[in-house]
Design a protein around this motif. Structure first.
Motif, mmCIF file in Angstrom:
data_model
loop_
_atom_site.group_PDB
_atom_site.id
_atom_site.type_symbol
_atom_site.label_atom_id
_atom_site.label_comp_id
_atom_site.label_asym_id
_atom_site.label_seq_id
_atom_site.Cartn_x
_atom_site.Cartn_y
_atom_site.Cartn_z
ATOM 1 N N GLU A 7 0.835 -1.201 0.000
ATOM 2 C CA GLU A 7 0.000 0.000 0.000
ATOM 3 C C GLU A 7 0.868 1.249 0.000
ATOM 4 O O GLU A 7 0.595 2.204 -0.731
ATOM 5 N N THR A 8 1.924 1.242 0.797
ATOM 6 C CA THR A 8 2.844 2.377 0.839
ATOM 7 C C THR A 8 3.514 2.560 -0.515
ATOM 8 O O THR A 8 3.653 3.684 -1.002
ATOM 9 N N HIS A 10 2.345 1.746 -3.467
ATOM 10 C CA HIS A 10 1.357 2.301 -4.409
ATOM 11 C C HIS A 10 1.115 3.782 -4.131
ATOM 12 O O HIS A 10 0.982 4.578 -5.067
ATOM 13 N N GLU A 11 1.062 4.169 -2.865
ATOM 14 C CA GLU A 11 0.889 5.580 -2.516
ATOM 15 C C GLU A 11 2.079 6.406 -2.991
ATOM 16 O O GLU A 11 1.913 7.512 -3.507
ATOM 17 N N ALA A 83 1.866 14.576 2.245
ATOM 18 C CA ALA A 83 2.631 13.374 1.917
ATOM 19 C C ALA A 83 3.928 13.797 1.228
ATOM 20 O O ALA A 83 3.942 14.744 0.432
#
Length: 86
Positions: A7-8, A10-11, A83
């Motif tokens: 997930e990280t 992809h972010e 982010a």
């Protein structure tokens, strides 16, 4: 659902894909740090692309020492809460 690491990842890829500028850190010949603002895009694989001028100090620094750091931040709002990806 994927792992937290996926997930990280992809972010991070999504942030880089939407970035239009970044901070590029290089080392000068005397070892001092040099940071400049550059435009950034991504290729079809998601790798960052930079258009660098031979006239720019950061380009001359890279020719001497190819180690660099690239900092991308999400646009808008509080930059300390946004982010970020290095």
């Amino acid at each position: 659902m994927g792992s937290p690491a996926m997930e990280t990842w992809h972010e991070a890829r999504a942030l880089l894909a939407t970035a239009s500028h970044a901070a590029l850190a290089t080392r000068q010949a005397d070892g001092a740090p040099f940071v400049s603002l550059v435009t950034v895009a991504t290729d079809t694989e998601g790798a960052p692309l930079l258009m660098l001028s031979a006239l720019a100090r950061h380009t001359r620094n890279i020719e001497t020492d190819p180690r660099v750091a690239l900092l991308v931040a999400a646009p808008g709002g509080d930059p300390m809460a946004a982010a970020r990806l290095t």
